[in-house]
Design a protein around this motif. Sequence first.
Motif, PDB file in Angstrom:
ATOM      1  N   UNK A  21      58.855  56.470  94.700  1.00 32.04           N
ATOM      2  CA  UNK A  21      58.252  56.002  93.450  1.00 32.04           C
ATOM      3  C   UNK A  21      56.794  56.438  93.453  1.00 32.04           C
ATOM      4  N   UNK A  22      56.447  57.271  92.492  1.00 29.65           N
ATOM      5  CA  UNK A  22      55.093  57.815  92.403  1.00 29.65           C
ATOM      6  C   UNK A  22      54.274  56.948  91.458  1.00 29.65           C
ATOM      7  N   UNK A  23      53.167  56.423  91.954  1.00 30.35           N
ATOM      8  CA  UNK A  23      52.291  55.651  91.073  1.00 30.35           C
ATOM      9  C   UNK A  23      51.017  56.439  90.771  1.00 30.35           C
ATOM     10  N   UNK A  24      50.573  56.294  89.535  1.00 31.87           N
ATOM     11  CA  UNK A  24      49.328  56.916  89.085  1.00 31.87           C
ATOM     12  C   UNK A  24      48.584  55.866  88.255  1.00 31.87           C
ATOM     13  N   UNK A  25      47.325  56.163  87.938  1.00 33.05           N
ATOM     14  CA  UNK A  25      46.561  55.264  87.066  1.00 33.05           C
ATOM     15  C   UNK A  25      45.882  56.074  85.976  1.00 33.05           C
ATOM     16  N   UNK A  56      56.891  64.250  81.707  1.00 35.96           N
ATOM     17  CA  UNK A  56      56.686  62.876  82.158  1.00 35.96           C
ATOM     18  C   UNK A  56      55.274  62.406  81.835  1.00 35.96           C
ATOM     19  N   UNK A  57      55.184  61.127  81.488  1.00 36.43           N
ATOM     20  CA  UNK A  57      53.890  60.524  81.191  1.00 36.43           C
ATOM     21  C   UNK A  57      52.961  60.617  82.400  1.00 36.43           C
ATOM     22  N   UNK A  58      53.550  60.582  83.608  1.00 37.63           N
ATOM     23  CA  UNK A  58      52.741  60.624  84.833  1.00 37.63           C
ATOM     24  C   UNK A  58      52.055  61.963  85.048  1.00 37.63           C
ATOM     25  N   UNK A  59      52.595  63.023  84.447  1.00 35.28           N
ATOM     26  CA  UNK A  59      52.039  64.366  84.673  1.00 35.28           C
ATOM     27  C   UNK A  59      50.549  64.417  84.325  1.00 35.28           C
ATOM     28  N   UNK A  60      50.208  63.950  83.130  1.00 34.56           N
ATOM     29  CA  UNK A  60      48.817  64.031  82.682  1.00 34.56           C
ATOM     30  C   UNK A  60      47.916  63.148  83.549  1.00 34.56           C
ATOM     31  N   UNK A  61      48.434  61.991  83.958  1.00 37.03           N
ATOM     32  CA  UNK A  61      47.639  61.092  84.810  1.00 37.03           C
ATOM     33  C   UNK A  61      47.343  61.757  86.146  1.00 37.03           C
ATOM     34  N   UNK A  62      48.376  62.393  86.712  1.00 43.23           N
ATOM     35  CA  UNK A  62      48.219  63.035  88.018  1.00 43.23           C
ATOM     36  C   UNK A  62      47.239  64.195  87.918  1.00 43.23           C
ATOM     37  N   UNK A  63      47.384  64.980  86.844  1.00 43.60           N
ATOM     38  CA  UNK A  63      46.520  66.140  86.698  1.00 43.60           C
ATOM     39  C   UNK A  63      45.066  65.728  86.460  1.00 43.60           C
ATOM     40  N   UNK A  64      44.881  64.673  85.666  1.00 44.09           N
ATOM     41  CA  UNK A  64      43.519  64.260  85.339  1.00 44.09           C
ATOM     42  C   UNK A  64      42.855  63.485  86.484  1.00 44.09           C
ATOM     43  N   UNK A  65      43.580  62.566  87.090  1.00 38.56           N
ATOM     44  CA  UNK A  65      42.972  61.709  88.122  1.00 38.56           C
ATOM     45  C   UNK A  65      42.981  62.385  89.491  1.00 38.56           C
ATOM     46  N   UNK A 133      55.048  75.923  87.446  1.00 42.08           N
ATOM     47  CA  UNK A 133      56.188  75.163  87.997  1.00 42.08           C
ATOM     48  C   UNK A 133      55.992  73.645  87.986  1.00 42.08           C
ATOM     49  N   UNK A 134      54.877  73.155  87.463  1.00 41.51           N
ATOM     50  CA  UNK A 134      54.572  71.715  87.551  1.00 41.51           C
ATOM     51  C   UNK A 134      54.494  71.245  89.007  1.00 41.51           C
ATOM     52  N   UNK A 135      54.072  72.155  89.886  1.00 43.31           N
ATOM     53  CA  UNK A 135      54.080  71.893  91.329  1.00 43.31           C
ATOM     54  C   UNK A 135      52.679  71.545  91.825  1.00 43.31           C
ATOM     55  N   UNK A 136      52.542  70.348  92.396  1.00 46.20           N
ATOM     56  CA  UNK A 136      51.261  69.865  92.919  1.00 46.20           C
ATOM     57  C   UNK A 136      51.305  69.836  94.448  1.00 46.20           C
TER      58      UNK A 136
END
Lengths: 182, 182
Positions: A21-25, A56-65, A133-136
């Motif tokens: 489960x990946x959490x972001x803020x 996914x909604x988390x994508x933008x959070x991960x990229x920004x934060x 690839x959406x790969x982090x």
Amino acid sequence: MKKTFPLSKVYRLLEPGPVVLLTTTRAGRPNVMPLSWHLMMEFMPPLVGCVVSNHNYSFASLRASRECVINIPTVELAKIVVACGNVSGRLVDKFNDFGLTPQSATRVKAPLIAECFASLECKVVDMKLVTKYNFFVLEVVRAWIDPAKRKPRTIHHQGEGEFMVAGRTLHLPSPKTSLGGK
Amino acid sequence: MKKTFPLSKVYRLLEPGPVVLLTTTRAGRPNVMPLSWHLMMEFMPPLVGCVVSNHNYSFASLRASRECVINIPTVELAKIVVACGNVSGRLVDKFNDFGLTPQSATRVKAPLIAECFASLECKVVDMKLVTKYNFFVLEVVRAWIDPAKRKPRTIHHQGEGEFMVAGRTLHLPSPKTSLGGK
């Protein structure tokens, strides 16, 4: 009841391939999504690669934060894991709706999930393959584990509503820590 | 006795995180190494990312030939998997020494392993992260499976000589094929 866990042993948690489960803020509001497209990339410092779709909604959070927490659930949480994947953080507060308890991390703003037996605080260190690839690439900067969970039954996604539950442990002593993948 | 397997379902084999045996060919001579640092990156065409250390003999073969086969073993092969990781293809013919049977692939020169229940013929499609992380992006161009193996007990590396053996299957019907990772 989590304690810190050595970074050098993080591969032992992720290498078997559990759903996490990946959490972001985002703007102070935490979100969570299930993920099983991840791999270990280095032992020390522990590097983890993962694909988080730009749908996914988390994508933008991960990229920004550039921060997240990888939380590892056991089979007891399987229904919640599936539920987390069927609704978007755009629409609901998944922590509240699914009874997950956010706990403060120490190195990142994204929360640990209290109900998961292990949590890995991560910083994004490479985004070269994000556009294509959406790969982090993530570096695990702090790891936590609940030592009371002796035999965590992780779940492993097989698609079409099926999950493999972690079975017995096989001991095959080897002169090498790694498998040959490194 | 393997039959072709739909490319669109390849994720169901790799996403649970099994140890795989990677075969490559170098100057006409096949080699094999165990690997568990891999992830799915796309459903169709199926893309797989993997880390193959530049300390491994297979690294140069993979980089030069840009081809490989990902073979998925079950628990019956566990000792051979470990043995394959403890010796280099520089020194020995692992197929011969460990009783593995190479079979011709159709799209690549690297062989399928007869004893593995599934084999995925792959082409390297991206090497941008090879220099920094030894990370290759592969496209699965043909997939094979033994339909007689109904409940393949894959093995999942946990380090320090331990492997988790795939346990029971949990059915949790969901409106989505994927987990939310895409």
